[in-house]
Design a protein around this motif. Structure first.
Motif, short mmCIF file in Angstrom:
data_model
loop_
_atom_site.label_atom_id
_atom_site.label_comp_id
_atom_site.label_asym_id
_atom_site.label_seq_id
_atom_site.Cartn_x
_atom_site.Cartn_y
_atom_site.Cartn_z
N ASP A 77 -44.84 -21.36 -7.64
CA ASP A 77 -43.63 -20.96 -8.35
C ASP A 77 -43.95 -19.80 -9.28
O ASP A 77 -45.09 -19.67 -9.77
N VAL A 78 -42.95 -18.96 -9.53
CA VAL A 78 -43.07 -17.83 -10.44
C VAL A 78 -41.93 -17.92 -11.44
O VAL A 78 -40.76 -17.95 -11.05
N LYS A 79 -42.26 -17.97 -12.74
CA LYS A 79 -41.24 -18.07 -13.77
C LYS A 79 -41.37 -16.88 -14.71
O LYS A 79 -42.39 -16.70 -15.38
N LEU A 83 -40.67 -15.10 -18.02
CA LEU A 83 -40.34 -15.42 -19.40
C LEU A 83 -39.98 -14.14 -20.15
O LEU A 83 -39.94 -13.06 -19.56
N GLN A 84 -39.76 -14.24 -21.45
CA GLN A 84 -39.30 -13.09 -22.23
C GLN A 84 -40.28 -11.92 -22.18
O GLN A 84 -39.88 -10.77 -22.01
N SER A 85 -41.56 -12.21 -22.33
CA SER A 85 -42.55 -11.12 -22.36
C SER A 85 -43.77 -11.41 -21.48
O SER A 85 -44.81 -10.80 -21.64
N SER A 86 -43.64 -12.35 -20.56
CA SER A 86 -44.76 -12.69 -19.68
C SER A 86 -44.23 -13.34 -18.41
O SER A 86 -43.03 -13.56 -18.26
N THR A 87 -45.14 -13.63 -17.48
CA THR A 87 -44.80 -14.32 -16.24
C THR A 87 -45.74 -15.50 -16.06
O THR A 87 -46.95 -15.35 -16.23
N GLN A 88 -45.17 -16.64 -15.76
CA GLN A 88 -45.98 -17.84 -15.53
C GLN A 88 -46.05 -18.12 -14.03
O GLN A 88 -45.03 -18.30 -13.37
N LEU A 89 -47.28 -18.13 -13.51
CA LEU A 89 -47.51 -18.50 -12.11
C LEU A 89 -47.96 -19.95 -12.05
O LEU A 89 -48.90 -20.34 -12.75
N GLU A 90 -47.28 -20.74 -11.24
CA GLU A 90 -47.77 -22.09 -10.96
C GLU A 90 -48.59 -22.00 -9.68
O GLU A 90 -48.08 -21.60 -8.63
N ILE A 91 -49.87 -22.37 -9.79
CA ILE A 91 -50.80 -22.19 -8.66
C ILE A 91 -51.35 -23.54 -8.22
O ILE A 91 -51.81 -24.34 -9.05
N ALA A 92 -51.28 -23.80 -6.91
CA ALA A 92 -51.98 -24.94 -6.31
C ALA A 92 -53.42 -24.49 -6.10
O ALA A 92 -53.70 -23.67 -5.23
N VAL A 93 -54.32 -25.02 -6.92
CA VAL A 93 -55.70 -24.53 -6.96
C VAL A 93 -56.49 -25.01 -5.74
O VAL A 93 -56.39 -26.17 -5.33
N MET A 94 -57.27 -24.08 -5.18
CA MET A 94 -58.13 -24.37 -4.03
C MET A 94 -59.56 -23.95 -4.39
O MET A 94 -59.75 -23.10 -5.26
N PRO A 95 -60.58 -24.52 -3.75
CA PRO A 95 -61.95 -24.05 -3.97
C PRO A 95 -62.06 -22.56 -3.63
O PRO A 95 -61.35 -22.07 -2.75
N LEU A 96 -62.95 -21.86 -4.34
CA LEU A 96 -63.12 -20.42 -4.12
C LEU A 96 -64.36 -20.15 -3.28
O LEU A 96 -65.38 -20.84 -3.40
N SER A 97 -64.29 -19.11 -2.48
CA SER A 97 -65.45 -18.65 -1.72
C SER A 97 -66.54 -18.18 -2.67
O SER A 97 -66.26 -17.50 -3.66
N GLN A 98 -67.78 -18.53 -2.37
CA GLN A 98 -68.89 -18.09 -3.22
C GLN A 98 -69.22 -16.63 -3.01
O GLN A 98 -69.95 -16.03 -3.79
N TYR A 99 -68.64 -16.00 -1.99
CA TYR A 99 -68.96 -14.61 -1.68
C TYR A 99 -68.01 -13.62 -2.36
O TYR A 99 -68.46 -12.61 -2.90
#
Length: 198
Positions: free
Chosen positions: A66-68, A70-86
């Protein structure tokens, strides 16, 4: 004796070239390198004791749910996944391991980010509770200092070459065999199309 020496030299050369190749594969984009040599990446560890991580730099990524604006910013709701080590891209074959709110200090158009894959780096602000459907769920909150939006593409992965040992002229050789017979045979396998992030 000469054959043993040649074999050892060739083996060492192959080992070193492989190590250099792997080292060269580590290429985190500048936008998400951050300022810390070892940013926090263990989301579950933060959830266990969030007070220990407040103010530290973290790097997390996944799919934007989701992307919300706001008045002076943007809030991203992120479903977190493991990151590549590379390259610190989200690992597409891994399930979500949690949620976070990423606070970006400027406007982001939802059409450009919703359902896209991103990696963010920034300051950990703590954990708060939000909603996933009707369920109460913990969210990590992070103030973003750098972000990378990834492009989903497809790539053909070919089978690994097979190492072979044989003779050429007066001495032995050790090299890669790319899946074809000595007289123009067939490959050992076909390529596989997989989704990748770039």
């Amino acid at each position: 004796m000469n054959r043993q020496l040649n074999y050892r030299l060739v083996s060492k050369a192959l080992f070193l070239s492989g190590a250099l190749f792997l080292a060269g594969c580590v290429s985190i984009p500048d936008s998400i390198k951050g300022t810390s040599a070892t940013p926090v990446t263990d989301l579950n560890g933060v959830f266990v004791a969030p007070e220990l991580y407040i103010g530290q730099e973290g790097r997390f990524g996944g799919r934007v749910i989701d992307v919300k604006n706001l008045q002076s910013s943007t809030q991203l709701e992120i479903a977190v996944m493991p990151l590549s080590q590379y390259d610190a891209a989200p690992e597409l074959r891994q399930p979500s391991i949690g949620r976070l709110y990423a606070n970006v200090m400027h406007f982001l158009d939802p059409i450009d980010y919703k359902n896209q894959y991103v990696t963010v780096v920034g300051t950990i602000k703590g954990v708060e509770f939000g909603k996933v459907g009707e369920a109460t769920y913990p969210f990590l909150r992070i103030d973003v200092t750098g972000m990378k939006r990834w492009t989903l593409t497809q790539q053909v992965i070919m089978p690994a070459p097979v190492m072979t040992w044989g003779y050429y002229g007066d001495g032995p050789y050790w090299g890669y065999h790319h899946g074809y017979g000595g007289y123009g045979g067939y490959p050992y396998g076909t390529g596989q199309v997989v989704p990748v992030l770039e």
